[in-house]
Design an enzyme around this catalytic site. Structure first.
Site, PDB file in Angstrom:
ATOM      1  N   SER A 224      93.497 -37.009  23.646  1.00 21.15           N
ATOM      2  CA  SER A 224      92.562 -37.081  22.250  1.00 21.15           C
ATOM      3  C   SER A 224      92.342 -35.696  21.812  1.00 21.15           C
ATOM      4  O   SER A 224      91.747 -35.555  20.738  1.00 21.15           O
ATOM      5  CB  SER A 224      91.245 -37.954  22.809  1.00 21.15           C
ATOM      6  OG  SER A 224      91.486 -38.992  22.662  1.00 21.15           O
TER       7      SER A 224
ATOM      8  N   TYR B  56      83.811 -38.068  23.557  1.00 21.15           N
ATOM      9  CA  TYR B  56      83.364 -39.842  23.565  1.00 21.15           C
ATOM     10  C   TYR B  56      81.997 -40.012  23.466  1.00 21.15           C
ATOM     11  O   TYR B  56      81.411 -39.436  22.784  1.00 21.15           O
ATOM     12  CB  TYR B  56      83.981 -40.056  24.895  1.00 21.15           C
ATOM     13  CG  TYR B  56      85.669 -39.842  24.913  1.00 21.15           C
ATOM     14  CD1 TYR B  56      86.468 -40.076  24.196  1.00 21.15           C
ATOM     15  CD2 TYR B  56      85.890 -39.048  26.338  1.00 21.15           C
ATOM     16  CE1 TYR B  56      87.717 -40.028  24.404  1.00 21.15           C
ATOM     17  CE2 TYR B  56      87.261 -39.020  26.440  1.00 21.15           C
ATOM     18  CZ  TYR B  56      88.287 -39.060  25.331  1.00 21.15           C
ATOM     19  OH  TYR B  56      89.463 -38.887  25.499  1.00 21.15           O
TER      20      TYR B  56
ATOM     21  N   VAL C 295      91.924 -37.900  27.847  1.00 20.60           N
ATOM     22  CA  VAL C 295      92.028 -38.710  29.092  1.00 20.60           C
ATOM     23  C   VAL C 295      93.204 -37.986  29.827  1.00 20.60           C
ATOM     24  O   VAL C 295      93.254 -38.664  31.096  1.00 20.60           O
ATOM     25  CB  VAL C 295      92.283 -40.234  28.993  1.00 20.60           C
ATOM     26  CG1 VAL C 295      91.037 -40.975  28.500  1.00 20.60           C
ATOM     27  CG2 VAL C 295      93.675 -40.558  27.974  1.00 20.60           C
TER      28      VAL C 295
HETATM   29  N1  GLU Z   1      96.545 -42.183  24.141  1.00 22.85           N
HETATM   30  C1  GLU Z   1      95.242 -42.628  24.502  1.00 22.85           C
HETATM   31  C2  GLU Z   1      94.898 -43.640  23.712  1.00 22.85           C
HETATM   32  O1  GLU Z   1      95.108 -43.722  22.288  1.00 22.85           O
HETATM   33  C3  GLU Z   1      94.127 -41.340  24.196  1.00 22.85           C
HETATM   34  C4  GLU Z   1      92.948 -41.434  24.623  1.00 22.85           C
HETATM   35  C5  GLU Z   1      92.160 -40.292  24.720  1.00 22.85           C
HETATM   36  O2  GLU Z   1      92.664 -39.391  25.290  1.00 22.85           O
HETATM   37  O3  GLU Z   1      91.048 -40.495  24.578  1.00 22.85           O
HETATM   38  O4  GLU Z   1      94.451 -44.584  24.067  1.00 22.85           O
END
Ligand code: GLU
Length: 305
Positions: free
Chosen positions: A63, A241, A259
């Protein structure tokens, strides 16, 4: 500037915290991360660099790509157009939440959540999917000043195969005209951008670029001051987040986590900070990285508030 020995001691002091977290496990490439990995790099405007731990270990940007490609999308499109399709408000919901889309005519609340970021990916210009992604990669190479960046093919395939929640949000947005182009193409760019391999060192460089309002360390202006400020504002309000409010109180600097375990952060006008620790807290933020940033912010009085 804090020196590397102090950073090393802070790493040792917070290492235990990492054991309390959990690595992302929705695809094998992330599940295999080592919870004990922990690193930090700080770069300031006087070309001073401090680092400790696994600051050169590669991990996927996930993200953290969201604020970066927002800058490219703003170079490619009218800002008003982008924000006619995507909001600027925090959601208070998890990053992959779908529930507000239905009540907002599919308009994602902000570009830092998955729905908003996928909409941003659909706005990147190029004649083909490859060209669009290459432009994303080239942009991140430029602002990280690392020409060797690439993406992890295994993680990309894992993202693509398991990404049905993201896929459903994208089709939802296509239905309501938020995404105008090809949905699968936008998703493909999104999955690839999440899979770009990066280090805490690279993140510190990108942080410094934002700290200097869009100018690289060799003096090239890549985005406008306005764009850099816009992105930093969204990092403060939505970057950690649904823990962004608490992070603003406890640490008080613009940051974006992923993540994969990275956190991109910066102190405006002063320094870029990159951290890595794949063990995550319940909201998806690096648990050790968060603790480390809190300690450093308190030690150096970094809060911008
Ligand atoms: N590839 C992850 C998703 O789209 C990214 C999530 C993240 O880092 O928040 O679910």
């Amino acid at each position: 500037m804090i020196n590397s020995d102090i950073l090393y001691n802070l790493i040792l002091a917070n290492k235990e915290r990492c054991k309390e977290g959990k690595v992302a496990d929705y695809i094998p490439g992330l599940k295999n991360a080592n919870k004990e990995n922990f690193g930090i790099c700080i770069m300031d405007n006087n070309n001073k660099i401090s680092y400790a731990g696994d600051y050169e270990k590669k991990f996927t940007i996930q993200s953290i790509s969201k604020p970066l490609i927002l800058m490219l999308a703003i170079l490619d499109n009218e800002e008003d157009y982008i924000f006619s399709k995507i909001g600027m408000e925090p959601t208070g919901d998890p990053f992959n939440s779908i529930k507000k889309l239905e009540t907002s005519f599919s308009k994602p609340f902000n570009p830092m959540i998955n729905a908003g970021a996928i909409a941003v990916s659909s706005m990147i210009k190029g004649d083909s999917s490859e060209e669009k992604f290459n432009r994303v990669l080239d942009f991140i190479k430029k602002i990280s000043e690392n020409p060797n960046l690439d993406y992890d093919r295994d993680i990309y395939h894992g993202e693509k195969i398991t990404g049905n929640r993201n896929r459903s949000m994208a089709y939802f947005m296509k239905n309501d005209g938020i995404i105008e182009g090809d949905v699968e193409e936008a998703l493909d760019i999104y999955f690839k951008q999440c899979s770009i391999l990066i280090t805490a060192f690279d993140l510190a460089k990108i942080g410094l670029f934002l700290a200097n309002n869009g100018v690289t360390s060799y003096g090239e202006r890549v985005v406008s001051i306005h764009t850099a400020k816009l992105v930093k504002s969204l990092m403060v309000t939505c970057g950690m987040y649904d823990g962004s409010g608490e992070f603003a109180v406890k640490v008080g600097i613009p940051a974006k986590s992923g993540v994969g375990g990275g956190i991109l952060s910066l102190v405006p006008g002063k320094m870029g900070i990159g951290v890595y620790g794949p063990a995550l807290d319940l909201k998806g933020n690096s648990i050790g990285g968060y603790a480390l940033l809190e300690d450093i912010s308190n030690l150096l009085s970094l809060s911008i508030f």
